[in-house]
Design an enzyme around this catalytic site. Sequence first.
Site, PDB file in Angstrom:
ATOM      1  N   LYS A  79      -6.596  -0.898   6.181  1.00 51.64           N
ATOM      2  CA  LYS A  79      -5.841   0.251   6.963  1.00 51.64           C
ATOM      3  C   LYS A  79      -6.574   0.839   7.972  1.00 51.64           C
ATOM      4  CE  LYS A  79      -3.587  -0.619   3.159  1.00 51.64           C
ATOM      5  NZ  LYS A  79      -2.577  -1.258   2.931  1.00 51.64           N
TER       6      LYS A  79
HETATM    7  C1  LIG Z   1      -1.910  -1.664   1.345  1.00 56.91           C
HETATM    8  C2  LIG Z   1      -0.826  -1.004   0.823  1.00 56.91           C
HETATM    9  C3  LIG Z   1      -0.544  -0.609  -0.483  1.00 56.91           C
HETATM   10  C4  LIG Z   1      -1.656  -0.542  -1.481  1.00 56.91           C
HETATM   11  O1  LIG Z   1      -2.598   0.275  -1.102  1.00 56.91           O
HETATM   12  P1  LIG Z   1      -4.000   0.171  -1.821  1.00 56.91           P
HETATM   13  O2  LIG Z   1      -4.836   1.519  -1.608  1.00 56.91           O
HETATM   14  O3  LIG Z   1      -4.899  -1.052  -1.785  1.00 56.91           O
HETATM   15  O4  LIG Z   1      -3.501   0.484  -3.270  1.00 56.91           O
HETATM   16  C5  LIG Z   1       0.705  -0.034  -0.627  1.00 56.91           C
HETATM   17  N1  LIG Z   1       1.713  -0.296  -0.160  1.00 56.91           N
HETATM   18  C6  LIG Z   1       1.646  -0.730   1.257  1.00 56.91           C
HETATM   19  C7  LIG Z   1       2.697  -0.841   2.185  1.00 56.91           C
HETATM   20  C8  LIG Z   1       0.392  -1.404   1.733  1.00 56.91           C
HETATM   21  O5  LIG Z   1       0.318  -1.868   2.736  1.00 56.91           O
END
Ligand SMILES: *Cc1c(COP(=O)(O)O)cnc(C)c1O
Length: 387
Positions: free
Chosen positions: A180
């Site tokens: 992210k």
């Molecule tokens: C990355 C992601 C998640 C999960 O996030 P984590 O912090 O890795 O648990 C959930 N929803 C979306 C749309 C994502 O891109």
Amino acid sequence: MIPIAKPYLTQEEAQAAYNTILSGWITQGPKVEEFEKQFAAYTGAKYAIAVSNCTTALHLAMIVAEIGTDDEVICPSLSYIATSNAIRYVGAKPVFAEVQPGNYNLDPVDAEKRITSKTKAILIVHQIGMPADIDAFKQLCVKYDLKLIEDAACAAGSAYKGERIGFHSSLVCFSFHPRKVISTGEGGMITTNRDDYYQRLKLLRQHGMSINDRTRHENAKVIFEDHVELGYNYRMTDIQAAIGIKQLEKLDWIVKERRKIAEIYYNAFKHLNFIQLPFEKNEYYSNYQSYSIYLKKNCPLKRNELMQKLLDAGIATRRGIMNSHRETAYQGLIDVNLPVSEDLQDNSILLPLYVPMDKKETDYVIDAFLRLLVVKPHYTLDLTVLK
Ligand SMILES: *Cc1c(COP(=O)(O)O)cnc(C)c1O
């Protein structure tokens, strides 16, 4: 080799983690509290609650929204699988709706068609950082008396109608995974404007404990905690929060840099009639967590062939966003036909986008892309250009 993504972490984050390790308090404590206050202020939400990742954030959001067995929650299948898994954790059923081809986000018209007497909530996703049409879903939720939950895993720093994501509804879940735009290694955050949600989320992430360990630690009198409901250990550590505080300071700058690269790609490719580039509708502001290009039927190369040729040229790409309903873990559970979502998964490609990405690197990606698709689809690229 040009990677698909890289977290932007500096000496400052390393120093912050170092200082926290030596402070004597390493799990949820003063740094988590500071990070939460700053994140709430950044988004404009009343409260922010830090958790271990966005998947656990979504799980807790389902619980406080009182979603349970046999309830239905409408969400996109075209998302990371954690979105729909969170619905299953509480025994509810994900009901998949279509997305809009232009922005990969849930289609409010299709979502409305899938509302039944069992529907309790709509879980929207701001896919790869592009805000979903929050107002349209708010209206649907009012009309049918549903809860609105936002999966903003990718959307820290994005904005909708002049307000940052995190501000618009009462359960917004963020991720700080390295993929992210800002990262704490693993980490998540929930923003809310509701006092009752805030109080319950704080309990649930910490075993349902009525008094947290820091309060006990700081109290002059002996006090005993009670575990008032079934809770979880979904805490963020103070080491992570210390990194997060430094990352948050950089977030607006990182987003601006990402948007510059997105604009460079846009200007380089906008004349091509066989691809669909991401675009922002008026009053939508994306952090470009990923840059996804859809290859139309008349594209000279098929998606996988293009990915392989780019990889041969030293450029990492990824396929389009996945569909949960096509994964083995969902077989026999949900029978659904989602031609738009499946087509987007099969014919989209994510290009490298990270900070800092210098001109030599963007030029190389653009050059490779244009040479493969425009000049000569079977051309073998010269890797020495980058050296
Ligand atoms: C990355 C992601 C998640 C999960 O996030 P984590 O912090 O890795 O648990 C959930 N929803 C979306 C749309 C994502 O891109």
